[in-house]
Enzyme design. Sequence first.
Site, PDB file in Angstrom:
ATOM      1  N   LYS A  13       0.832  -1.209   0.000  1.00 57.17           N
ATOM      2  CA  LYS A  13       0.000   0.000   0.000  1.00 57.17           C
ATOM      3  C   LYS A  13       0.872   1.267   0.000  1.00 57.17           C
ATOM      4  CE  LYS A  13      -1.999  -1.142   3.880  1.00 57.17           C
ATOM      5  NZ  LYS A  13      -1.256  -2.383   4.205  1.00 57.17           N
ATOM      6  N   ARG A  86      -9.280   1.342   9.540  1.00 55.10           N
ATOM      7  CA  ARG A  86      -8.891  -0.061   9.721  1.00 55.10           C
ATOM      8  C   ARG A  86      -9.880  -0.844  10.545  1.00 55.10           C
ATOM      9  NH1 ARG A  86      -2.628  -1.254   9.691  1.00 55.10           N
ATOM     10  NH2 ARG A  86      -2.079   0.747   8.866  1.00 55.10           N
ATOM     11  N   ARG A 125      12.078  -6.398   4.603  1.00 56.25           N
ATOM     12  CA  ARG A 125      11.993  -4.935   4.424  1.00 56.25           C
ATOM     13  C   ARG A 125      13.019  -4.238   5.333  1.00 56.25           C
ATOM     14  NH1 ARG A 125       6.382  -1.834   5.297  1.00 56.25           N
ATOM     15  NH2 ARG A 125       6.427  -2.927   7.286  1.00 56.25           N
ATOM     16  N   ARG A 152      11.858  -2.405  10.703  1.00 59.94           N
ATOM     17  CA  ARG A 152      10.855  -1.824  11.585  1.00 59.94           C
ATOM     18  C   ARG A 152      10.650  -2.752  12.767  1.00 59.94           C
ATOM     19  NH1 ARG A 152       5.726   0.115   8.109  1.00 59.94           N
ATOM     20  NH2 ARG A 152       4.632  -1.061   9.710  1.00 59.94           N
ATOM     21  N   ARG A 163       0.107  -9.106  13.315  1.00 56.35           N
ATOM     22  CA  ARG A 163      -0.497  -8.036  12.500  1.00 56.35           C
ATOM     23  C   ARG A 163      -1.459  -8.625  11.470  1.00 56.35           C
ATOM     24  NH1 ARG A 163       4.724  -5.422  10.332  1.00 56.35           N
ATOM     25  NH2 ARG A 163       3.371  -4.086   9.072  1.00 56.35           N
TER      26      ARG A 163
HETATM   27  P1  AP5 Z   1       4.861  -1.666   1.748  1.00 61.70           P
HETATM   28  O1  AP5 Z   1       4.542  -0.804   0.582  1.00 61.70           O
HETATM   29  O2  AP5 Z   1       5.638  -1.067   2.866  1.00 61.70           O
HETATM   30  O3  AP5 Z   1       3.536  -2.383   2.282  1.00 61.70           O
HETATM   31  P2  AP5 Z   1       2.345  -1.838   3.155  1.00 61.70           P
HETATM   32  O4  AP5 Z   1       1.112  -2.501   2.650  1.00 61.70           O
HETATM   33  O5  AP5 Z   1       2.358  -0.344   3.183  1.00 61.70           O
HETATM   34  O6  AP5 Z   1       2.753  -2.477   4.545  1.00 61.70           O
HETATM   35  P3  AP5 Z   1       2.925  -1.825   5.980  1.00 61.70           P
HETATM   36  O7  AP5 Z   1       3.647  -2.848   6.797  1.00 61.70           O
HETATM   37  O8  AP5 Z   1       3.533  -0.469   5.946  1.00 61.70           O
HETATM   38  O9  AP5 Z   1       1.435  -1.712   6.349  1.00 61.70           O
HETATM   39  P4  AP5 Z   1       0.775  -1.832   7.687  1.00 61.70           P
HETATM   40  O10 AP5 Z   1      -0.603  -1.579   7.249  1.00 61.70           O
HETATM   41  O11 AP5 Z   1       0.959  -3.048   8.490  1.00 61.70           O
HETATM   42  O12 AP5 Z   1       1.571  -0.780   8.565  1.00 61.70           O
HETATM   43  P5  AP5 Z   1       1.362   0.757   8.859  1.00 61.70           P
HETATM   44  O13 AP5 Z   1       2.678   1.371   8.763  1.00 61.70           O
HETATM   45  O14 AP5 Z   1       0.233   1.312   8.073  1.00 61.70           O
HETATM   46  O15 AP5 Z   1       5.612  -2.960   1.202  1.00 61.70           O
HETATM   47  C1  AP5 Z   1       6.106  -3.937   2.098  1.00 61.70           C
HETATM   48  C2  AP5 Z   1       7.431  -4.491   1.550  1.00 61.70           C
HETATM   49  O16 AP5 Z   1       7.163  -5.146   0.308  1.00 61.70           O
HETATM   50  C3  AP5 Z   1       8.472  -3.402   1.226  1.00 61.70           C
HETATM   51  O17 AP5 Z   1       9.737  -3.892   1.502  1.00 61.70           O
HETATM   52  C4  AP5 Z   1       8.289  -3.159  -0.279  1.00 61.70           C
HETATM   53  O18 AP5 Z   1       9.477  -2.709  -0.884  1.00 61.70           O
HETATM   54  C5  AP5 Z   1       7.890  -4.542  -0.755  1.00 61.70           C
HETATM   55  N1  AP5 Z   1       6.996  -4.530  -1.911  1.00 61.70           N
HETATM   56  C6  AP5 Z   1       5.979  -3.667  -2.161  1.00 61.70           C
HETATM   57  N2  AP5 Z   1       5.346  -4.005  -3.297  1.00 61.70           N
HETATM   58  C7  AP5 Z   1       5.981  -5.119  -3.770  1.00 61.70           C
HETATM   59  C8  AP5 Z   1       5.785  -5.949  -4.911  1.00 61.70           C
HETATM   60  N3  AP5 Z   1       4.808  -5.721  -5.804  1.00 61.70           N
HETATM   61  N4  AP5 Z   1       6.601  -7.017  -5.068  1.00 61.70           N
HETATM   62  C9  AP5 Z   1       7.593  -7.267  -4.169  1.00 61.70           C
HETATM   63  N5  AP5 Z   1       7.845  -6.507  -3.078  1.00 61.70           N
HETATM   64  C10 AP5 Z   1       7.033  -5.451  -2.876  1.00 61.70           C
HETATM   65  O19 AP5 Z   1       0.874   0.685  10.375  1.00 61.70           O
HETATM   66  C11 AP5 Z   1       1.757   0.280  11.405  1.00 61.70           C
HETATM   67  C12 AP5 Z   1       1.007   0.205  12.721  1.00 61.70           C
HETATM   68  O20 AP5 Z   1       0.453   1.484  13.062  1.00 61.70           O
HETATM   69  C13 AP5 Z   1      -0.212  -0.741  12.745  1.00 61.70           C
HETATM   70  O21 AP5 Z   1       0.171  -2.085  12.965  1.00 61.70           O
HETATM   71  C14 AP5 Z   1      -1.005  -0.142  13.908  1.00 61.70           C
HETATM   72  O22 AP5 Z   1      -0.453  -0.511  15.122  1.00 61.70           O
HETATM   73  C15 AP5 Z   1      -0.800   1.365  13.724  1.00 61.70           C
HETATM   74  N6  AP5 Z   1      -1.859   1.966  12.906  1.00 61.70           N
HETATM   75  C16 AP5 Z   1      -1.711   2.592  11.690  1.00 61.70           C
HETATM   76  N7  AP5 Z   1      -2.890   3.030  11.247  1.00 61.70           N
HETATM   77  C17 AP5 Z   1      -3.808   2.676  12.184  1.00 61.70           C
HETATM   78  C18 AP5 Z   1      -5.217   2.829  12.283  1.00 61.70           C
HETATM   79  N8  AP5 Z   1      -5.925   3.432  11.318  1.00 61.70           N
HETATM   80  N9  AP5 Z   1      -5.826   2.345  13.382  1.00 61.70           N
HETATM   81  C19 AP5 Z   1      -5.145   1.742  14.371  1.00 61.70           C
HETATM   82  N10 AP5 Z   1      -3.804   1.547  14.333  1.00 61.70           N
HETATM   83  C20 AP5 Z   1      -3.148   2.007  13.249  1.00 61.70           C
END
Ligand code: AP5
Length: 209
Positions: A13, A86, A125, A152, A163
């Site tokens: 994402k 979420r 990552r 991370r 997660r």
């Molecule tokens: P990446 O693009 O980083 O994936 P992502 O879907 O953004 O994954 P995240 O881990 O960032 O999402 P998340 O939703 O768990 O965490 P967030 O930071 O939002 O890609 C991942 C990896 O794959 C990278 O290395 C990339 O290079 C690689 N990649 C990408 N596309 C690829 C492809 N096509 N092929 C191969 N490799 C690829 O949230 C973190 C924490 O914050 C949550 O766990 C929660 O505790 C809190 N939080 C955030 N928002 C909320 C909310 N709304 N409510 C409550 N808690 C929240």
Amino acid sequence: MNIVLLGPPGAGKGTQAKVLSKELGLKYLGTGDLLRSLVAQGNPKALEAKSFMDKGELVPDKLMVEIISEQLRDLESGFMLDGFPRTLEQAEILESMLLQLGIQIDRVIYFDLPDSEAEHRLSNRYQCKKCGNIYNTNFGICPQCGGMLERRQDDEPSTIRRRLEVYHAQTTPLLDFYEKRGVLRRVDAQGTVEEVTERIKAVLKDDQN
Ligand code: AP5
């Protein structure tokens, strides 16, 4: 156009949001990035949220909404939201805030990816502490700026699994919520970054025709 990105952790994402928000001229709001940056600044509410993030749990809805209320209030048409909502409660809060602002969500892009692939991506990552660039190989130092690469805290194997569990339990009900509103579009998130970008662009273009 107002777009929400939905999908499991590691689905790509954030990667796609960075490319597409620029290409489509949309304002990007990623709640994970926002939380991590507030934690780094020592924001007290974000520090409270960190204890949940580190365990792979969602930040409780009330605290989460308090943290991002300013950003939500300032939303103007032309945004890409990554990581919010979420939970059903967050989706309902967002819907009523947008209603007051006279804005609607046009598309929710659902990144469809098997858990095994999400786990694989997150386990490989590495992010630069200095410039924030993300790599899928641990070079030790950032080839771009020489900063230290690190994982991370929530990318440890047991936390990744938690997660994913939390995602299936608390976030997948949103698929039905947005399906009923006719705005959900499913995209296969397997394949290269470029392939996924093209699929999302094709879905958005189809809707305009
Ligand atoms: P990446 O693009 O980083 O994936 P992502 O879907 O953004 O994954 P995240 O881990 O960032 O999402 P998340 O939703 O768990 O965490 P967030 O930071 O939002 O890609 C991942 C990896 O794959 C990278 O290395 C990339 O290079 C690689 N990649 C990408 N596309 C690829 C492809 N096509 N092929 C191969 N490799 C690829 O949230 C973190 C924490 O914050 C949550 O766990 C929660 O505790 C809190 N939080 C955030 N928002 C909320 C909310 N709304 N409510 C409550 N808690 C929240």
